[in-house]
Design an enzyme around this catalytic site. Sequence first.
Site, PDB file in Angstrom:
ATOM      1  N   THR A 182     -20.131  -4.724 -48.215  1.00  0.00           N
ATOM      2  CA  THR A 182     -20.321  -6.174 -48.276  1.00  0.00           C
ATOM      3  C   THR A 182     -19.635  -6.693 -49.543  1.00  0.00           C
ATOM      4  OG1 THR A 182     -22.442  -5.895 -47.187  1.00  0.00           O
ATOM      5  CG2 THR A 182     -22.092  -7.983 -48.319  1.00  0.00           C
ATOM      6  N   LYS A 242     -19.398  -2.735 -31.758  1.00  0.00           N
ATOM      7  CA  LYS A 242     -19.899  -1.872 -32.840  1.00  0.00           C
ATOM      8  C   LYS A 242     -20.911  -2.635 -33.701  1.00  0.00           C
ATOM      9  CE  LYS A 242     -20.619   1.164 -35.878  1.00  0.00           C
ATOM     10  NZ  LYS A 242     -21.473   2.309 -35.676  1.00  0.00           N
ATOM     11  N   ALA A 257     -26.654  -4.018 -34.871  1.00  0.00           N
ATOM     12  CA  ALA A 257     -27.596  -5.142 -34.989  1.00  0.00           C
ATOM     13  C   ALA A 257     -28.793  -4.939 -34.052  1.00  0.00           C
ATOM     14  CB  ALA A 257     -26.876  -6.451 -34.666  1.00  0.00           C
ATOM     15  N   CYS A 278     -25.039   1.025 -43.420  1.00  0.00           N
ATOM     16  CA  CYS A 278     -24.414   0.167 -42.400  1.00  0.00           C
ATOM     17  C   CYS A 278     -25.265  -0.945 -41.801  1.00  0.00           C
ATOM     18  CB  CYS A 278     -23.854   1.049 -41.293  1.00  0.00           C
ATOM     19  SG  CYS A 278     -22.503   2.070 -41.908  1.00  0.00           S
ATOM     20  N   ASP A 281      -7.662  11.283 -48.867  1.00  0.00           N
ATOM     21  CA  ASP A 281      -8.523  10.349 -49.602  1.00  0.00           C
ATOM     22  C   ASP A 281      -7.942  10.177 -50.999  1.00  0.00           C
ATOM     23  OD1 ASP A 281     -11.833   9.683 -48.976  1.00  0.00           O
ATOM     24  OD2 ASP A 281     -11.032   9.242 -50.970  1.00  0.00           O
ATOM     25  N   LEU A 313     -29.940  -2.074 -32.897  1.00  0.00           N
ATOM     26  CA  LEU A 313     -30.763  -0.950 -33.379  1.00  0.00           C
ATOM     27  C   LEU A 313     -31.638  -1.395 -34.558  1.00  0.00           C
ATOM     28  CD1 LEU A 313     -28.074   1.880 -33.165  1.00  0.00           C
ATOM     29  CD2 LEU A 313     -30.162   1.728 -31.785  1.00  0.00           C
TER      30      LEU A 313
HETATM   31  P1  NAD Z   1     -17.586   6.529 -47.334  1.00  0.00           P
HETATM   32  O1  NAD Z   1     -17.711   5.625 -48.496  1.00  0.00           O
HETATM   33  O2  NAD Z   1     -18.441   7.747 -47.249  1.00  0.00           O
HETATM   34  O3  NAD Z   1     -16.068   7.040 -47.209  1.00  0.00           O
HETATM   35  C1  NAD Z   1     -14.972   6.212 -47.327  1.00  0.00           C
HETATM   36  C2  NAD Z   1     -13.853   6.969 -48.050  1.00  0.00           C
HETATM   37  O4  NAD Z   1     -12.651   6.201 -48.025  1.00  0.00           O
HETATM   38  C3  NAD Z   1     -14.137   7.262 -49.528  1.00  0.00           C
HETATM   39  O5  NAD Z   1     -14.095   8.657 -49.761  1.00  0.00           O
HETATM   40  C4  NAD Z   1     -13.017   6.514 -50.279  1.00  0.00           C
HETATM   41  O6  NAD Z   1     -12.569   7.191 -51.442  1.00  0.00           O
HETATM   42  C5  NAD Z   1     -11.933   6.465 -49.227  1.00  0.00           C
HETATM   43  N1  NAD Z   1     -10.926   5.395 -49.447  1.00  0.00           N
HETATM   44  C6  NAD Z   1     -11.120   4.083 -49.713  1.00  0.00           C
HETATM   45  N2  NAD Z   1      -9.942   3.455 -49.812  1.00  0.00           N
HETATM   46  C7  NAD Z   1      -8.974   4.382 -49.612  1.00  0.00           C
HETATM   47  C8  NAD Z   1      -7.553   4.326 -49.572  1.00  0.00           C
HETATM   48  N3  NAD Z   1      -6.892   3.188 -49.744  1.00  0.00           N
HETATM   49  N4  NAD Z   1      -6.876   5.481 -49.346  1.00  0.00           N
HETATM   50  C9  NAD Z   1      -7.548   6.637 -49.158  1.00  0.00           C
HETATM   51  N5  NAD Z   1      -8.882   6.741 -49.168  1.00  0.00           N
HETATM   52  C10 NAD Z   1      -9.596   5.629 -49.389  1.00  0.00           C
HETATM   53  O7  NAD Z   1     -17.791   5.616 -46.056  1.00  0.00           O
HETATM   54  P2  NAD Z   1     -18.330   6.087 -44.616  1.00  0.00           P
HETATM   55  O8  NAD Z   1     -19.814   6.164 -44.618  1.00  0.00           O
HETATM   56  O9  NAD Z   1     -17.526   7.253 -44.170  1.00  0.00           O
HETATM   57  O10 NAD Z   1     -17.955   4.805 -43.751  1.00  0.00           O
HETATM   58  C11 NAD Z   1     -16.607   4.507 -43.426  1.00  0.00           C
HETATM   59  C12 NAD Z   1     -16.601   3.415 -42.365  1.00  0.00           C
HETATM   60  O11 NAD Z   1     -17.247   3.906 -41.175  1.00  0.00           O
HETATM   61  C13 NAD Z   1     -17.356   2.143 -42.742  1.00  0.00           C
HETATM   62  O12 NAD Z   1     -16.676   1.044 -42.188  1.00  0.00           O
HETATM   63  C14 NAD Z   1     -18.692   2.297 -42.049  1.00  0.00           C
HETATM   64  O13 NAD Z   1     -19.279   1.063 -41.733  1.00  0.00           O
HETATM   65  C15 NAD Z   1     -18.324   3.034 -40.782  1.00  0.00           C
HETATM   66  N6  NAD Z   1     -19.387   3.875 -40.213  1.00  0.00           N
HETATM   67  C16 NAD Z   1     -20.177   4.626 -41.017  1.00  0.00           C
HETATM   68  C17 NAD Z   1     -21.146   5.466 -40.447  1.00  0.00           C
HETATM   69  C18 NAD Z   1     -22.043   6.324 -41.292  1.00  0.00           C
HETATM   70  O14 NAD Z   1     -22.967   6.913 -40.735  1.00  0.00           O
HETATM   71  N7  NAD Z   1     -21.840   6.433 -42.584  1.00  0.00           N
HETATM   72  C19 NAD Z   1     -21.265   5.544 -39.053  1.00  0.00           C
HETATM   73  C20 NAD Z   1     -20.419   4.771 -38.267  1.00  0.00           C
HETATM   74  C21 NAD Z   1     -19.469   3.937 -38.856  1.00  0.00           C
HETATM   75  C1  UGA Z   2     -26.816   4.041 -37.648  1.00  0.00           C
HETATM   76  C2  UGA Z   2     -26.664   4.035 -36.125  1.00  0.00           C
HETATM   77  O1  UGA Z   2     -27.772   4.712 -35.540  1.00  0.00           O
HETATM   78  C3  UGA Z   2     -25.363   4.700 -35.709  1.00  0.00           C
HETATM   79  O2  UGA Z   2     -25.190   4.592 -34.292  1.00  0.00           O
HETATM   80  C4  UGA Z   2     -24.188   4.031 -36.420  1.00  0.00           C
HETATM   81  O3  UGA Z   2     -22.991   4.689 -36.109  1.00  0.00           O
HETATM   82  C5  UGA Z   2     -24.416   4.074 -37.914  1.00  0.00           C
HETATM   83  O4  UGA Z   2     -25.681   3.437 -38.233  1.00  0.00           O
HETATM   84  C6  UGA Z   2     -23.378   3.320 -38.688  1.00  0.00           C
HETATM   85  O5  UGA Z   2     -22.683   2.488 -38.156  1.00  0.00           O
HETATM   86  O6  UGA Z   2     -23.363   3.606 -39.876  1.00  0.00           O
HETATM   87  P1  UGA Z   2     -27.565   5.829 -39.447  1.00  0.00           P
HETATM   88  O7  UGA Z   2     -27.655   4.637 -40.338  1.00  0.00           O
HETATM   89  O8  UGA Z   2     -26.809   7.001 -39.919  1.00  0.00           O
HETATM   90  O9  UGA Z   2     -26.912   5.398 -38.049  1.00  0.00           O
HETATM   91  O10 UGA Z   2     -29.034   6.349 -39.099  1.00  0.00           O
HETATM   92  P2  UGA Z   2     -30.172   5.818 -38.109  1.00  0.00           P
HETATM   93  O11 UGA Z   2     -30.780   6.977 -37.458  1.00  0.00           O
HETATM   94  O12 UGA Z   2     -29.727   4.720 -37.255  1.00  0.00           O
HETATM   95  O13 UGA Z   2     -31.250   5.260 -39.143  1.00  0.00           O
HETATM   96  C7  UGA Z   2     -31.034   4.077 -39.884  1.00  0.00           C
HETATM   97  C8  UGA Z   2     -32.301   3.712 -40.632  1.00  0.00           C
HETATM   98  O14 UGA Z   2     -33.313   3.316 -39.714  1.00  0.00           O
HETATM   99  C9  UGA Z   2     -32.902   4.884 -41.424  1.00  0.00           C
HETATM  100  O15 UGA Z   2     -33.404   4.407 -42.641  1.00  0.00           O
HETATM  101  C10 UGA Z   2     -34.016   5.386 -40.528  1.00  0.00           C
HETATM  102  O16 UGA Z   2     -35.043   6.024 -41.231  1.00  0.00           O
HETATM  103  C11 UGA Z   2     -34.498   4.085 -39.918  1.00  0.00           C
HETATM  104  N1  UGA Z   2     -35.171   4.275 -38.620  1.00  0.00           N
HETATM  105  C12 UGA Z   2     -34.500   4.786 -37.565  1.00  0.00           C
HETATM  106  C13 UGA Z   2     -36.502   3.895 -38.499  1.00  0.00           C
HETATM  107  O17 UGA Z   2     -37.144   3.413 -39.457  1.00  0.00           O
HETATM  108  N2  UGA Z   2     -37.111   4.059 -37.290  1.00  0.00           N
HETATM  109  C14 UGA Z   2     -36.466   4.567 -36.208  1.00  0.00           C
HETATM  110  O18 UGA Z   2     -37.094   4.672 -35.132  1.00  0.00           O
HETATM  111  C15 UGA Z   2     -35.117   4.939 -36.358  1.00  0.00           C
END
Ligand code: NAD
Ligand code: UGA
Length: 475
Positions: free
Chosen positions: A97, A222, A227, A278, A37, A229
């Site tokens: 975004t 994905k 969307a 997300c 990172d 959910l």
């Molecule tokens: P995050 O912001 O927690 O982590 C992203 C990391 O990437 C940061 O630490 C940042 O410093 C690093 N970074 C950015 N540009 C970089 C570069 N050029 N070189 C090295 N490091 C770099 O984000 P996240 O929550 O882990 O999400 C990452 C992706 O996964 C997003 O596209 C998100 O939509 C997707 N996603 C997130 C979740 C979730 O629950 N948070 C679940 C599924 C998918």
């Molecule tokens: C969500 C999806 O569930 C994951 O599958 C996906 O990978 C992830 O987004 C992502 O792409 O980031 P997450 O956002 O971590 O996961 O948590 P969720 O459990 O989905 O909850 C999302 C929001 O919906 C929270 O604010 C939660 O409190 C709310 N929620 C969830 C409700 O209000 N009611 C429910 O029944 C479930």
Amino acid sequence: MENLIKNICCIGAGYVGGPTMAVIADKCPNIKVNVVDINVDRINAWNSDDLSKLPVFEPGLPKIVKRARKKNLFFSCDIKGAIKNSQMVFISVNTPTKKKGIGAGQASDLKYVEACARQVAKYASGHTIVIEKSTLPVRTAEVIKSILEEYQDTSGEATFEVLSNPEFLSEGSAIDDLENPDRVLIGGQNDSAIQALSKIYSNWVPKNKILHTNIWSSELAKLTSNAFLAQRISSINAIGALCESTGADVKEVARAIGTDTRIGSRFLDSGPGFGGSCFKKDILNLVYLSRHFGLNEVANFWEVVVSLNNWHQHRISKVVVKNLFGTITGKKICILGFAFKANTNDTRDSAAINICKDLIEEGAILFIHDPKVNSNQISKDLSMDESKNIKNTEYKHLSSYEGSWCFEENIDNATHNADAVIILTEWEEYSKINWNLVSKRMRHPAWVFDSRSIVKKNEVLAANLKLWKIGDGTN
Ligand code: NAD
Ligand code: UGA
């Protein structure tokens, strides 16, 4: 090729990159996993000896990090070295975004992904499989490929294959989701690359749960999954509002519809509106893509899921003001929970942000408690400094107070003299509160607003407190 994967790396050590790679390292002791990172503080926190200081709070994560770290799991800022030595590079950077320019407010900002592709193109040696782990708009693989191919043509030293392998983990249950996924999705064109990645997952995921699709279906699946959910949550929250007006109870309605196997019982909890980094971002991305392809009706359909969520959050603020005699100026309100859901320290797009901002705007004095979120984070989210002085002096109800907030670690102090308690995150400890004791400390008439439906109604009412429970119109 599939037998030879020994070194992989992940660019991005965030909520996805960190836990995902920790689980891969734990399940595949013969593969060396480098997580890199640009954020030095984050990497230092991942390397911290004190496992309670890991940058991501996830139940079960410290144990896994302890087992694998410095054996076959490494966290560093050496992006060049990690790419150079890896046969597979996961891109797991943030895709927020866009804030300005074309598509601002809807399209995903792909600058971090593009930067990664350029770094991989520059530093890779030999044949490298590049894997989209970040959530991306459909056809992003084309962009990544064209950057990589440009380099491939000129140097001839490195060759590339791009796969889409979106992550479906939820925060708070990430480790269980990663260890026992409903499915692993791999989209791509090259069979050998697909097999190499499938082989890694097959160390712990049953083969029938590893799905293969074309790359565009994988990218779109994905966005669609999030969307669908989010749409369920807006649907149940819309019905919850109707329940409150009609004497129905959303919990009963959810139970009744959830027993229909076509609908299913999960993800039907009415709450303060979906948060997290997300759902909103991914739906807006879908809206942008749909408009881009001229599908305005499709875009409008998904856009409503987000606008209903915004409306719902502000609706909760209005319910609070209305019940506290139409004014909350100078009133002390205890906020329980700031994270966007329980079991995470993540506050990104948390419903608490909009609701707290509304209440401060109305002049309330908020005492905010959360077991895992700290005051610096809240200050950033509310774009407002903490007023520590209101905590240190004996709190007095003064109508001249400007809206303000402070962080309070102790729920007893947070509820002392308060007019209301608002539960915004479903932390388990909040469901065990002794309302009799709380009631004695509060200023009466005192209210409990339970936006997560976690309190026992009879206990709250027996404690001489007034109760509003989300979606419960049975009062
Ligand atoms: P995050 O912001 O927690 O982590 C992203 C990391 O990437 C940061 O630490 C940042 O410093 C690093 N970074 C950015 N540009 C970089 C570069 N050029 N070189 C090295 N490091 C770099 O984000 P996240 O929550 O882990 O999400 C990452 C992706 O996964 C997003 O596209 C998100 O939509 C997707 N996603 C997130 C979740 C979730 O629950 N948070 C679940 C599924 C998918
Ligand atoms: C969500 C999806 O569930 C994951 O599958 C996906 O990978 C992830 O987004 C992502 O792409 O980031 P997450 O956002 O971590 O996961 O948590 P969720 O459990 O989905 O909850 C999302 C929001 O919906 C929270 O604010 C939660 O409190 C709310 N929620 C969830 C409700 O209000 N009611 C429910 O029944 C479930």
